[in-house]
Each structure stands twice: as C-alpha cells, then as structure tokens.
Design a protein around this motif. Structure first.
Motif, mmCIF file in Angstrom:
data_model
loop_
_atom_site.group_PDB
_atom_site.id
_atom_site.type_symbol
_atom_site.label_atom_id
_atom_site.label_comp_id
_atom_site.label_asym_id
_atom_site.label_seq_id
_atom_site.Cartn_x
_atom_site.Cartn_y
_atom_site.Cartn_z
ATOM 1 N N PHE A 1 0.797 -0.960 -0.462
ATOM 2 C CA PHE A 1 0.181 0.014 0.359
ATOM 3 C C PHE A 1 0.530 1.479 -0.347
ATOM 4 O O PHE A 1 1.355 0.970 1.189
ATOM 5 C CB PHE A 1 -0.457 0.323 1.707
ATOM 6 N N TYR B 1 -12.940 -3.488 -3.970
ATOM 7 C CA TYR B 1 -11.615 -2.594 -3.786
ATOM 8 C C TYR B 1 -11.389 -2.019 -5.239
ATOM 9 O O TYR B 1 -11.705 -2.691 -5.778
ATOM 10 C CB TYR B 1 -10.887 -3.050 -3.212
ATOM 11 N N ARG C 1 -15.852 -0.826 6.077
ATOM 12 C CA ARG C 1 -14.596 0.372 6.024
ATOM 13 C C ARG C 1 -13.160 -0.967 6.198
ATOM 14 O O ARG C 1 -12.828 -0.575 5.661
ATOM 15 C CB ARG C 1 -14.018 1.250 6.660
ATOM 16 N N CYS C 2 -13.331 -1.937 6.901
ATOM 17 C CA CYS C 2 -12.251 -2.752 7.163
ATOM 18 C C CYS C 2 -11.941 -4.123 6.831
ATOM 19 O O CYS C 2 -11.547 -4.375 6.709
ATOM 20 C CB CYS C 2 -11.699 -2.414 8.995
ATOM 21 N N CYS D 1 -10.710 -6.286 4.378
ATOM 22 C CA CYS D 1 -9.269 -6.587 4.311
ATOM 23 C C CYS D 1 -8.352 -7.554 6.377
ATOM 24 O O CYS D 1 -7.540 -7.659 6.599
ATOM 25 C CB CYS D 1 -8.333 -5.213 4.390
ATOM 26 N N HIS D 2 -9.779 -6.728 6.821
ATOM 27 C CA HIS D 2 -8.879 -7.689 8.436
ATOM 28 C C HIS D 2 -10.602 -8.478 8.497
ATOM 29 O O HIS D 2 -11.353 -8.707 8.705
ATOM 30 C CB HIS D 2 -9.263 -6.490 8.821
ATOM 31 N N ARG E 1 -2.536 -6.115 22.246
ATOM 32 C CA ARG E 1 -1.518 -6.758 21.551
ATOM 33 C C ARG E 1 -0.541 -5.137 20.820
ATOM 34 O O ARG E 1 -0.474 -4.177 21.159
ATOM 35 C CB ARG E 1 -2.054 -7.246 20.055
ATOM 36 N N GLY F 1 1.863 -4.513 15.214
ATOM 37 C CA GLY F 1 3.098 -4.810 13.972
ATOM 38 C C GLY F 1 3.139 -6.612 14.497
ATOM 39 O O GLY F 1 4.278 -6.635 13.767
ATOM 40 N N SER G 1 4.482 -3.951 7.998
ATOM 41 C CA SER G 1 6.315 -2.634 8.266
ATOM 42 C C SER G 1 7.095 -2.376 9.481
ATOM 43 O O SER G 1 5.879 -2.754 10.416
ATOM 44 C CB SER G 1 5.188 -1.254 7.391
ATOM 45 N N TRP H 1 -1.832 -1.615 21.408
ATOM 46 C CA TRP H 1 -3.253 -1.493 21.082
ATOM 47 C C TRP H 1 -4.109 -0.875 22.292
ATOM 48 O O TRP H 1 -4.401 -2.200 23.264
ATOM 49 C CB TRP H 1 -3.661 -2.139 20.099
ATOM 50 N N LEU I 1 -6.063 3.561 18.887
ATOM 51 C CA LEU I 1 -5.966 2.290 17.811
ATOM 52 C C LEU I 1 -7.188 3.388 17.392
ATOM 53 O O LEU I 1 -7.383 3.430 15.756
ATOM 54 C CB LEU I 1 -7.347 1.270 18.462
ATOM 55 N N ILE J 1 -6.366 4.514 13.102
ATOM 56 C CA ILE J 1 -7.197 4.275 12.014
ATOM 57 C C ILE J 1 -8.111 5.718 11.190
ATOM 58 O O ILE J 1 -7.734 5.071 10.189
ATOM 59 C CB ILE J 1 -8.936 3.635 12.587
ATOM 60 N N THR K 1 3.233 3.633 7.218
ATOM 61 C CA THR K 1 2.567 2.071 7.801
ATOM 62 C C THR K 1 1.705 1.880 5.979
ATOM 63 O O THR K 1 1.699 2.860 5.212
ATOM 64 C CB THR K 1 1.152 2.273 8.579
ATOM 65 N N THR K 2 1.449 0.834 5.723
ATOM 66 C CA THR K 2 1.047 -0.082 4.724
ATOM 67 C C THR K 2 -0.551 0.492 4.504
ATOM 68 O O THR K 2 -1.189 0.314 3.713
ATOM 69 C CB THR K 2 1.711 -1.761 3.969
ATOM 70 N N MET K 3 -1.137 0.415 5.544
ATOM 71 C CA MET K 3 -2.642 1.050 5.212
ATOM 72 C C MET K 3 -2.678 1.909 5.229
ATOM 73 O O MET K 3 -2.548 3.402 5.651
ATOM 74 C CB MET K 3 -3.517 0.366 6.669
#
Ligand code: HEC
Length: 707
Positions: free
Chosen positions: A54, A561, A621-622, A625-626, A644, A647, A655, A665, A670, A674, A684-686
């Motif tokens: 991303f 997407y 929205r998420c 991918c998740h 957690r 990464g 990343s 988190w 969080l 977002i 970040t690749t998000m």
C-alpha cells in the motif's frame, strides 16, 4: 549531468487502450495478491517479505478554499540554512545553501550538476560562522529557446571578510541534456565587504543578507540587499548613538538596479533590514517581504525613491527588550514609508509569489508569503493595494523559498532539505446530497466534464458511455467511481499519463461466495483487471482526466476495492509493476444479510447481529482486509487486538513503521491510527481510509468490545 526525458509521442498514448501484455500481467497481479495471503506466502518466502503493498497517499492539508495535496521530494540532506528554487519548464532547479545545483524532474527525481556555485568557502583561515554563509537566491533568465543565464546571489569568502555577490553562468538545453557551462562571471559585488567580525556577530537576527533577485527588462537585474547586521552590530559597539545614515555608495538595506552590460548600480529604494522576498504583480507593482527585528516582519509595496525606515523606525522591538532605541514613538513606523502589513509576532518571513495557478483559481493574484518560524504559508488577499485578509495555511516545515511551476504546482524549499510540491487535492463536483465529501469551493468551474472526455475518445466502448448518467458517483474520494448497471467507470482528475499507464484493477467480494473463482476462493475476493484489452473494457485520457471502464461480472457484489498497480521504469527501460496501491472501496448498499449467507463465505466476518455503528463501519470499511478471527487477510487479523503489540503478530509481516511504534494497542491509540494511519505511523502500508475521528472512535469501541 541531468538527462532530459523524451516524452512519449502523442500518438503513442492518445485514446488507446492500455497496451499491456495482458495475460502475463494479470497473472502477475493475481500472484501479488495471493502472496499477501499467509498460506501462499509460505510457499514463496523470497517475495513474501515485500510488504509495501500500500503506497500512502500524499498528505492533504485543509485550507479555507482548497484541500491541498503535498507531494514531497527529498534532497540529499544539507545541515545548514539557505538555498533557493526556480522553475525550468517541467523541472525545478534547486540550489542548496552551499551552492550545489540540482534539477528535479516531474517525477520527483533529483539529479545534481557537477558544477557548484563559486563561494570560496575553503579558503577561510579566520573562523567564520559558516551557518550564515549561503546561497540566497537563484534566477533564470531566458536568452534563447535553449539558452539561459543562471544568476546566483551568494556569499563569497574573500580572505578577511565576506562578500555578497551575484555570479552568473549559462545553462544550455539540448535534445537530451541540460548542462551548465560552469564558467562563472561575477556580475556584482556588494559594497562594503562584511567584516568577519560583523559576520560572526550576527547571532541574534542571523546574517541579514537579503539577496532576492528579479529581472527588470532584459538588461537589468533588481536585487534587494540586507543590512548585513550592520546596525545591530553598530548599536552594540555604540549603545548611545544612533547609527549614521547609509553612505550613498554602500549597498546596505537597499533595492538596487544593476545594469548587466556594464555592472552599473543604481539605488531604487532603501531602509531595509533583511529582505527575503521580491515579486512583481501583473500591474507592475513590486512586493517585498522583509525580516524585521522581533515582531517586525513586513510586507512592503516598493516604490522608487522611498525610504522604508530601517534602522530608525520599525514595528518590531529589540530581541529581549521592549523598545526599539531609535524610534521616536515606540511601536510606530512614523516619518518613513510604512509597510502594507506587519506580522506580530514575527513569522520568520521568507519569499513570496503572486498566485496564478490553475490549481488554485480562487487564489488568483493573492500573495503567497512563506514563513520559517510558523512553518506556514500566508495567503494575503489584496484589494487596491490594501490587505483585506490573511489566511494562515500550516505546512509543517520551515519554508525557505517558494515558486510556482508553469504547470500550476507550487513548489516549496524547506529547511529539512525537502521540496514540497503543492497541488489541489483532486476535485469533485459537489452534489447537494454529498455534503460529506471533500470538495472544492470552485468545483463548479472545474468539474470534470465527462461528456467532453467521452466525445474525444475514438474507442467505441468509451463512446457508448455517451448516454450514461454520470450524475452521482458511487464513490467519491481521490477519484470517482460510477456504476451503471453492471458497468463500472473509474474517473480520476487530475491524472497524468504516468498514472494512466498504471494498471487499474478491482478486487471484488461477491455477495454470494459461490461466485468466487476457484483460485480466489480462499481469499474471498476476485481480481478484475482493467487492462486486458478485452472487449467491453477501455481506457482513455483526455486533458487531465483519466477514465477506465469495464463490465462487472453478472453477480451481485458485496464490496469492491479499486486500486492501481504502479508502472516503474528503470533508467535502462526495464518495466516492473509495484503495488497494488489502493484507491478506495465501495460497499453495495443493498447488502444481503451477511449472517444468513455468510456461513461458508471466507469473506470478512461481519457481526451481523451487532447493531452498533462501530460494527457496521467495520464491516463496510475494514472487513475486506481484516478478519476478526485469527486468520490473516490483506491486513493482519484483529482478534484480541487490544493489548496486542502493534505490528507484532505471527504469520503477518507488518511494516517497520508499525513495529517501530513500539506500543500496545488501546482503544485510544487505535482510534488515532485508524483516523490518520500515516500520521500516526508514518510509512504504514495501511492506506488512509478517510475515516473521521468520530467514526474511528466507534470502530475502536467495537474492536475493544471484540476481545
Ligand atoms: C485495503 C486493506 C485495508 C483496509 C480496508 C483496512 N486495513 Fe488495517 N491494515 C491493512 C494492512 C496492510 C495493515 C498492515 C499495516 C502495516 O504493516 O503497516 C493494517 C494494519 C492494521 C492494524 C494494525 C494491526 C497490528 O497487528 O498492529 C489495525 C489495528 C488495523 N489495520 C485496523 C483497521 C481498521 C479498524 C480498518 C477500518 C477502518 C482497517 N484497518 C482497514 C490493510 C487494511
């Protein structure tokens, strides 16, 4: 020496389909996506470590009339201040503080010339505060289509003192190269030379060299000089006496007009401390910006024969003191020409331009004044020579110089050895029902005229869109997506040929998992390519609008997407594809009840019986991918997320940007991540999903509850 790019011939690009060897590339694309799946990654470890799927979208900053996109280009680091920039067609010429010269091309690549500005730096035997020693300005003057004179104003070490000079060399453009002759001519040497004691003294206000240049017809150069800290130095030595007036032949704090043919110098105006900016508006008025002492930064309208008061009057005060010793009436600027505007407190003013950019038509004729201290641009609206208002636009870097490119981008040189190219964030035609989207106030004048794009195309597929309804896009983000029946049309503006040559694609989650193709079944989505050259798929670029269109499969969609695979061409012509770079997503409004059908669906688990807004937002929205259970998708799974380490999850290579956060988190961090992924974890690749703070909060609450 910098190489000129040969732009591709117009025929090569005009109204053609993207001519990319389709089968191979589609396969490559699917492989890229498959590799994101952890089970597949195990079979191909060498490529699986590549995590830059991303690309972060360029940051966008808000302002009163426009959303502004910042496109940074990093220069080789320089640790000292100064330097200047100047446009040269599609290139930007950069001079670093210590006289290196580079060209930046339209793709943001910098190439350095072998020649340097002659500054005689190394000849110093006496200690000098080199931090003040710098290139102050550069200026290109075109003599012939392929020949320019490059003027540089700069310090020069002359044995026991520091000269302020203008040197020139010639810059030549041929078919493939841009070269500097490297023979330097001294056009001007300021009188007097700055005694190195003064040069070293100037610790409070800096070396007040001024030095901005402007052509005045083909044969004359205007130069504004600083007072070289002379007065503050004098004051320190003679605290009780007002300093003597400037000698007529001294080039201290003046606007000078230099005749290039014979070097003769004429004083046009005087009374300046440290001028940083000089610009001429379309009525021929000269505007100047100037560092005052504490609190006295000025915008001046320069007129011939006038004295602007320094050092006798200023709105500023002495550093660390409350009064200006020579002002008869403190805090006023009486008896001399007054500034049009003063910034209090001082903004650390730097150069200015008069806005004439096609990206920012509502800024037409406004002054854009750059600042160092406040890391901002100031947009000054004038009315008949008076300031009507000043808008502060925060950029976030000390801005040393500003210029406008012929294509309308505004370029800034920062003290972080960066160039920032500013352009308008992509435009949207605002519709009444669409109050939430990012928009531009003058969108009407620049709304993408799709009828024109379609009419200009030869391709029958594109022409067949002529009767389609393009009133309300399904997605409006940095691009628009229109859905008509099962045809999807993607439109982006501004868009250049380079972007056009990227591969547009979709990945789709069907509403009914039975519609997944075999190889994508495990991923939960299908990939559709726009660039296959098949019937019913077409692409066109017209002016700065890119349009791609294709039919969607004949089943109901849950989620789409869109993205691009970026074409990267190495200097020796080898083409590789990087990506995908996600553009955004679309969720079907008539989404079927996921709970009833979703049992055998590997698509994102939606908590369908959870009515909270966070759950719905997550699904929309998420979710593509998740996953909420312990299986990775394009992004890491989010089971047990709170608590957690960022990464740090087995089976997913996050990343470095994410792991470097080194945090656990929580609901709060969080929400921050977002809402602004790239701000929170630069690199970040998000991608930034355009989630508002409030939405982010709701999603974070939902995830926190989903332990
Ligand atoms: C287009 C795919 C995509 C979408 C949509 C997406 N993400 Fe991500 N997300 C990713 C990727 C890829 C990463 C890994 C980022 C990295 O390594 O820098 C990630 C990382 C994360 C992380 C960090 C996880 C960890 O283990 O540290 C969280 C939390 C997260 N995303 C939450 C969300 C939320 C909430 C949404 C919806 C608002 C969302 N994501 C939407 C792709 C996506």
């Amino acid at each position: 020496m910098p190489q000129l790019k040969h732009s591709s011939t117009p025929e090569a690009g005009r109204q053609r389909k993207l001519s990319i060897s389709s089968l191979f590339s589609v396969a490559a694309l699917v492989v890229t996506l498959l590799l994101m799946h952890p089970t597949m990654a195990e079979t191909a470890p060498s490529v699986a470590t590549e995590t830059a799927f991303f690309a972060a979208a360029p940051p966008i900053i808000g302002s009163h009339l426009y959303e502004i996109q910042l496109n940074p280009v990093e220069l080789e680091p320089f640790s000292t201040w100064g330097g200047a920039i100047e446009p040269l067609g599609e290139y930007l010429l950069v001079a670093t503080p210590r006289g290196r010269l580079a060209l930046i091309d339209s793709e943001g690549k910098a190439e350095y010339f072998p020649q340097k500005v002659p500054m005689n730096e190394s000849a110093s035997e006496k200690p000098i505060r080199w931090i003040g020693f710098r290139v102050a300005d550069i200026l290109l003057h075109q003599l012939q289509p392929d020949l320019f004179t490059l003027f540089v104003s700069h310090h020069y070490f002359a044995g026991d003192c520091v000269e302020f000079r203008i040197s020139s060399t010639s810059l030549h453009i041929d078919d493939t190269n841009i070269t500097l002759s490297g023979e330097w001519k001294t056009e001007f040497v300021a009188n007097p030379c700055i005694d190195s004691d003064i040069f070293n003294f100037a610790h409070r206000g800096g070396i007040q060299a001024g030095g901005r240049m402007l052509m005045d017809g083909p044969g004359h150069l205007l130069l504004v000089t600083g007072d070289q800290a002379f007065y503050e130095w004098y004051q320190e030595e003679h605290p009780l006496e007002p300093p003597p007036p400037v000698e007529t032949d001294a080039h201290i704090g003046k606007l000078l007009r230099i005749e290039l043919a014979n070097g003769e110098v004429e004083t046009v105006a005087s009374g300046f401390r440290n001028p940083q900016g000089l610009a001429r508006d379309k009525d021929g008025r000269l505007w100047q910006t100037e560092h005052g002492p504490q609190g006295g930064d000025e915008l001046n309208h320069l007129k011939s024969g006038l004295n602007y008061g320094w050092p006798y009057v200023t709105h500023g005060i002495q550093y660390g003191n409350k009064k200006w010793p020579y002002n008869n009436v403190q805090g006023r600027h009486d008896e001399y020409e007054k500034p049009v505007y003063s910034w209090i407190p001082a903004i650390g003013i730097s150069n200015l331009i008069i806005s004439d950019s096609r990206y920012f038509p509502l800024w037409q004729d406004d002054l854009l004044v750059a600042s160092l201290i406040t890391r901002s641009l100031y947009r000054v609206r004038l009315n008949q020579g008076h300031v009507m208002y000043v808008e502060k636009i925060e950029i976030g870097a000390r801005i040393r110089d500003i210029t406008q490119m012929p294509d309308g981008r505004i370029a800034l040189l920062t003290d972080d050895a960066n160039i920032l190219f500013l352009q308008r964030a992509p435009l949207y035609c605002q519709t009444e029902s669409d109050v939430d989207s990012v928009y531009s106030i003058d969108a009407e004048s620049v709304c993408i005229d799709l009828a024109k794009v379609i009419a200009a195309a030869d391709d029958p597929v594109i022409r067949s869109l002529a009767d389609a309804d393009f009133d309300s896009p399904a997605i409006r983000s940095l691009f628009s997506i229109y859905l008509q029946g099962n045809r999807l049309t993607y439109v982006k503006s501004p868009c250049n040929r380079l972007e056009f040559e990227h591969r547009f694609f979709l990945h789709i989650t069907p509403a009914d998992a039975r519609n997944l193709t075999e190889e994508s079944e495990q991923l939960g989505f299908n990939v559709l390519d726009f660039n296959t050259g098949e019937e019913n798929i077409a692409a066109a670029i017209h002016e700065d609008v890119c349009l791609v269109t294709r039919e969607l499969p004949d089943y109901e969609l849950k989620h789409i997407y869109t993205g691009q695979v970026v074409r990267v061409e190495s200097p020796d012509g080898e083409v590789t594809w990087r990506g995908p770079v996600w553009d955004g997503s679309y969720t079907s409004k008539e989404q079927p009840d996921a709970a009833s059908e979703g049992d055998d669906s590997p698509a994102p688990q939606l908590i369908a019986d959870d009515p909270s807004p966070g759950a719905e937002l997550f699904a929309a929205r998420c979710g593509s991918c998740h996953n909420l259970d312990a299986e990775h998708n394009i992004g890491p799974h989010l089971e047990g997320l709170i608590g957690r380490r960022a990464g740090d999850i087995a089976g997913f290579k996050a990343s470095a940007a994410l792991t470097a956060l080194d945090l656990l988190w929580t609901e709060e961090n969080l929400a921050e991540y977002i809402a602004n992924p790239d701000q929170f974890a630069p690199g970040t690749t998000m991608a930034d999903m355009g989630i508002t703070d409030e939405e982010a909060q709701q999603i974070a609450e939902f995830l926190a509850a989903n332990k």
